[in-house]
Design a protein around this motif. Structure first.
Motif, short mmCIF file in Angstrom:
data_model
loop_
_atom_site.label_atom_id
_atom_site.label_comp_id
_atom_site.label_asym_id
_atom_site.label_seq_id
_atom_site.Cartn_x
_atom_site.Cartn_y
_atom_site.Cartn_z
N LEU A 1 -5.52 1.04 -20.21
CA LEU A 1 -4.95 2.16 -19.47
C LEU A 1 -4.69 1.86 -17.99
O LEU A 1 -3.63 2.25 -17.46
CB LEU A 1 -5.88 3.39 -19.59
N PRO A 2 -5.60 1.18 -17.27
CA PRO A 2 -5.37 1.02 -15.82
C PRO A 2 -4.29 0.01 -15.46
O PRO A 2 -3.82 -0.01 -14.32
CB PRO A 2 -6.73 0.53 -15.30
N LEU A 3 -3.88 -0.85 -16.41
CA LEU A 3 -3.07 -2.01 -16.05
C LEU A 3 -1.74 -1.62 -15.42
O LEU A 3 -1.35 -2.14 -14.37
CB LEU A 3 -2.86 -2.89 -17.28
N GLY A 4 -1.00 -0.69 -16.05
CA GLY A 4 0.30 -0.30 -15.51
C GLY A 4 0.19 0.30 -14.12
O GLY A 4 1.00 -0.02 -13.23
N ALA A 5 -0.80 1.17 -13.91
CA ALA A 5 -0.99 1.81 -12.60
C ALA A 5 -1.34 0.78 -11.53
O ALA A 5 -0.87 0.86 -10.39
CB ALA A 5 -2.07 2.88 -12.70
N ILE B 1 0.85 -1.20 0.00
CA ILE B 1 0.00 0.00 0.00
C ILE B 1 0.88 1.25 0.00
O ILE B 1 1.70 1.44 0.89
CB ILE B 1 -0.95 0.01 1.21
N GLY B 2 0.73 2.07 -1.02
CA GLY B 2 1.56 3.25 -1.14
C GLY B 2 0.97 4.28 -2.08
O GLY B 2 -0.25 4.31 -2.32
N ALA B 3 1.84 5.09 -2.66
CA ALA B 3 1.41 6.24 -3.45
C ALA B 3 0.59 5.86 -4.68
O ALA B 3 -0.21 6.65 -5.17
CB ALA B 3 2.63 7.06 -3.87
N GLY B 4 0.79 4.65 -5.18
CA GLY B 4 0.07 4.24 -6.39
C GLY B 4 -1.43 4.27 -6.25
O GLY B 4 -2.14 4.43 -7.26
N ILE B 5 -1.92 4.14 -5.02
CA ILE B 5 -3.37 4.12 -4.82
C ILE B 5 -4.04 5.39 -5.32
O ILE B 5 -5.17 5.37 -5.79
CB ILE B 5 -3.70 3.90 -3.33
N PHE B 6 -3.32 6.52 -5.27
CA PHE B 6 -3.92 7.80 -5.65
C PHE B 6 -4.12 7.92 -7.16
O PHE B 6 -4.84 8.81 -7.61
CB PHE B 6 -3.07 8.95 -5.12
N SER B 7 -3.50 7.02 -7.93
CA SER B 7 -3.71 7.03 -9.39
C SER B 7 -4.94 6.22 -9.80
O SER B 7 -5.46 6.40 -10.90
CB SER B 7 -2.48 6.45 -10.10
N LEU B 8 -5.42 5.35 -8.92
CA LEU B 8 -6.43 4.37 -9.33
C LEU B 8 -7.81 4.96 -9.63
O LEU B 8 -8.44 4.56 -10.63
CB LEU B 8 -6.54 3.26 -8.27
N PRO B 9 -8.35 5.87 -8.81
CA PRO B 9 -9.68 6.40 -9.16
C PRO B 9 -9.72 7.01 -10.56
O PRO B 9 -10.70 6.82 -11.29
CB PRO B 9 -9.92 7.47 -8.08
N PHE B 10 -8.67 7.72 -10.95
CA PHE B 10 -8.65 8.37 -12.27
C PHE B 10 -8.59 7.34 -13.40
O PHE B 10 -9.36 7.43 -14.37
CB PHE B 10 -7.46 9.32 -12.37
N VAL B 11 -7.70 6.36 -13.30
CA VAL B 11 -7.59 5.38 -14.40
C VAL B 11 -8.82 4.49 -14.46
O VAL B 11 -9.21 4.03 -15.55
CB VAL B 11 -6.30 4.54 -14.30
N PHE B 12 -9.46 4.23 -13.31
CA PHE B 12 -10.71 3.49 -13.31
C PHE B 12 -11.78 4.29 -14.06
O PHE B 12 -12.55 3.74 -14.85
CB PHE B 12 -11.18 3.20 -11.89
N LYS B 13 -11.85 5.59 -13.77
CA LYS B 13 -12.85 6.43 -14.43
C LYS B 13 -12.63 6.48 -15.93
O LYS B 13 -13.58 6.42 -16.73
CB LYS B 13 -12.79 7.85 -13.86
N GLU B 14 -11.35 6.58 -16.36
CA GLU B 14 -11.03 6.72 -17.78
C GLU B 14 -11.31 5.45 -18.58
O GLU B 14 -11.55 5.52 -19.78
CB GLU B 14 -9.55 7.11 -17.94
N SER B 15 -11.29 4.30 -17.93
CA SER B 15 -11.53 3.05 -18.64
C SER B 15 -12.90 2.45 -18.33
O SER B 15 -13.32 1.50 -19.01
CB SER B 15 -10.46 2.02 -18.27
N GLY B 16 -13.58 3.01 -17.34
CA GLY B 16 -14.81 2.40 -16.84
C GLY B 16 -14.50 1.51 -15.65
O GLY B 16 -13.52 0.76 -15.67
N PHE B 17 -15.29 1.61 -14.60
CA PHE B 17 -15.00 0.87 -13.38
C PHE B 17 -15.02 -0.64 -13.58
O PHE B 17 -14.33 -1.37 -12.89
CB PHE B 17 -16.00 1.27 -12.28
N SER B 18 -15.83 -1.12 -14.53
CA SER B 18 -15.87 -2.57 -14.76
C SER B 18 -14.52 -3.08 -15.22
O SER B 18 -14.03 -4.12 -14.75
CB SER B 18 -16.94 -2.91 -15.78
N ILE B 19 -13.87 -2.35 -16.13
CA ILE B 19 -12.54 -2.74 -16.60
C ILE B 19 -11.52 -2.59 -15.47
O ILE B 19 -10.66 -3.46 -15.26
CB ILE B 19 -12.12 -1.89 -17.82
#
Length: 378
Positions: free
Chosen positions: A180-184, A17-35
């Motif tokens: 898009l979300p995979l790397g993050a 658990i670290g800084a990467g968590i703060f990127s997840l809401p945005f990449v989820f939104k950009e790809s759709g939460f299901s993806i």
């Protein structure tokens, strides 16, 4: 129960658990939460397998080695030097990520102005911490992750009652951003550095390898569950999901609560910056024998130079680190594990099968992420 389960699980989960968590809401939104949630589930499974593979390598290899040592033993001299290169470059980019993210938490406390001055001050203080014996702060994993965990719990708690406001539109897949979300997500779920500590802990205890396996499984899966809750909490609270997750909460979350988020976030980044900086410094010192003055120049100067060169996009930096550097690192682990199985007569205590089929799943995931991020660059 505490010593054979909760303590080792918290060690691995706290490392992940670290800084990467703060990127997840945005990449989820950009790809759709299901993806996004599909990749989060997929990555939790992939990292559970590869964390177990790395533990298996450590258990079945004679002697004590660092990651480059295992690479050299099973893949050759080239892999030793390449893994060191990966570790140094990856560490320096992660330090740059902390610089970029520090602005978001400083904006909460000081307002959205004087961007470079705020980042410069964070850089100076954090660099000072690396080389002036603040090692006790840098080695207490609980305090490093405590601030971020506090933010996660707080934001999810605030957003819990508003989860009903999330419509089906949030979950509709946006196929053009399908990868898009995979790397993050890969960046956010890696916990390789904690695996040797867990192996050593159980090897010198009476709790057995079954508990080691269970601790690795739950220590990898629990952060994914926490991340899912954080994404939902941010989405429920904020009508605009920003790249850093927290900026969009300004004006929505009470001022005192936002100040607390800013303080906790900064303390966590400061501590994590010291830990990563020390790790890069030790690699330069012990693996490459870099003279002290050049080591200091690299560890202190490189992150700021990367930032000044224009690498200021939080999402891009996180995706590149997870999709390229961490993917290569874990591809190495899978191949080392396969090589180990072809050379060693020792029976695995963590896997009941040595079949290639086990390796195909993680190899495919990391390879897809690697190809996608390289394709985006070129």
């Amino acid at each position: 129960m505490y010593k054979r389960f909760f303590l080792p699980v918290s060690l691995l989960a706290g490392t992940i658990i670290g800084a990467g968590i703060f990127s997840l809401p945005f990449v989820f939104k950009e790809s759709g939460f299901s993806i996004g949630f599909f990749y989060l589930t997929l990555s939790a499974i992939v990292f559970t397998i590869t964390h177990l593979m790395y533990a298996d390598i450590i258990l079945r290899t004679n002697g004590n080695h660092r990651f480059p040592g295992y690479a050299q033993k099973y893949l050759g001299e080239w892999a030793f030097w390449f893994s060191i290169f990966l570790a140094v470059i990856q560490g320096l980019i992660i330090l740059t990520i902390y610089l970029v993210l520090s602005k978001s938490f400083l904006d909460i406390l000081l307002g959205n102005n004087a961007e470079f001055i705020k980042i410069f001050l964070f850089w100076i203080l954090s660099s000072f911490g690396i080389f002036f014996s603040l090692r006790k702060l840098a080695t207490i994993e609980f305090f490093i992750t405590g601030g971020i965990i506090g933010i996660i719990v707080f934001i999810f708690g605030l957003g819990f009652l508003d989860l009903k406001t999330l419509t089906l539109d949030y979950f509709s897949p946006i196929w053009i951003n399908g990868l898009l979300p995979l790397g993050a997500i890969l960046f956010s779920l890696s916990g390789r550095t904690a695996i040797p500590l867990l192996v050593d802990y159980f090897a010198n205890s009476k709790y057995g390898m079954a508990n080691l396996k269970r601790s690795i499984e739950w220590g990898t899966i629990l952060p994914a569950i926490v991340y899912g809750g954080f994404v939902l909490g941010v989405a429920a609270l904020s009508p605009i999901i920003t790249a850093d997750a927290v900026s969009g909460l300004i004006g929505i979350v009470p001022l005192a609560a936002m100040a607390l988020i800013g303080i906790l976030g900064l303390l966590s980044l400061f501590s994590s910056y010291i830990v990563i900086g020390l790790d890069v410094s030790n690699t330069l010192k012990y693996d490459l024998n870099i003279p002290r003055i050049f080591k200091i120049l690299i560890v202190v100067g490189a992150p700021m130079l990367i930032y000044l060169a224009g690498f200021k996009n939080f999402i891009s930096l996180v995706s590149i680190t997870g999709g390229i550097f961490l993917s290569l690192e874990f591809i190495f682990i899978v191949i080392m594990w396969l090589r180990l199985n072809s050379l060693s007569d020792k029976t695995s205590q963590l896997f009941h099968s040595r079949k290639l089929l086990i390796a195909i799943f993680p190899l495919s995931t990391f390879s897809i992420a690697l190809i996608y991020e390289v394709f985006k660059i070129f």
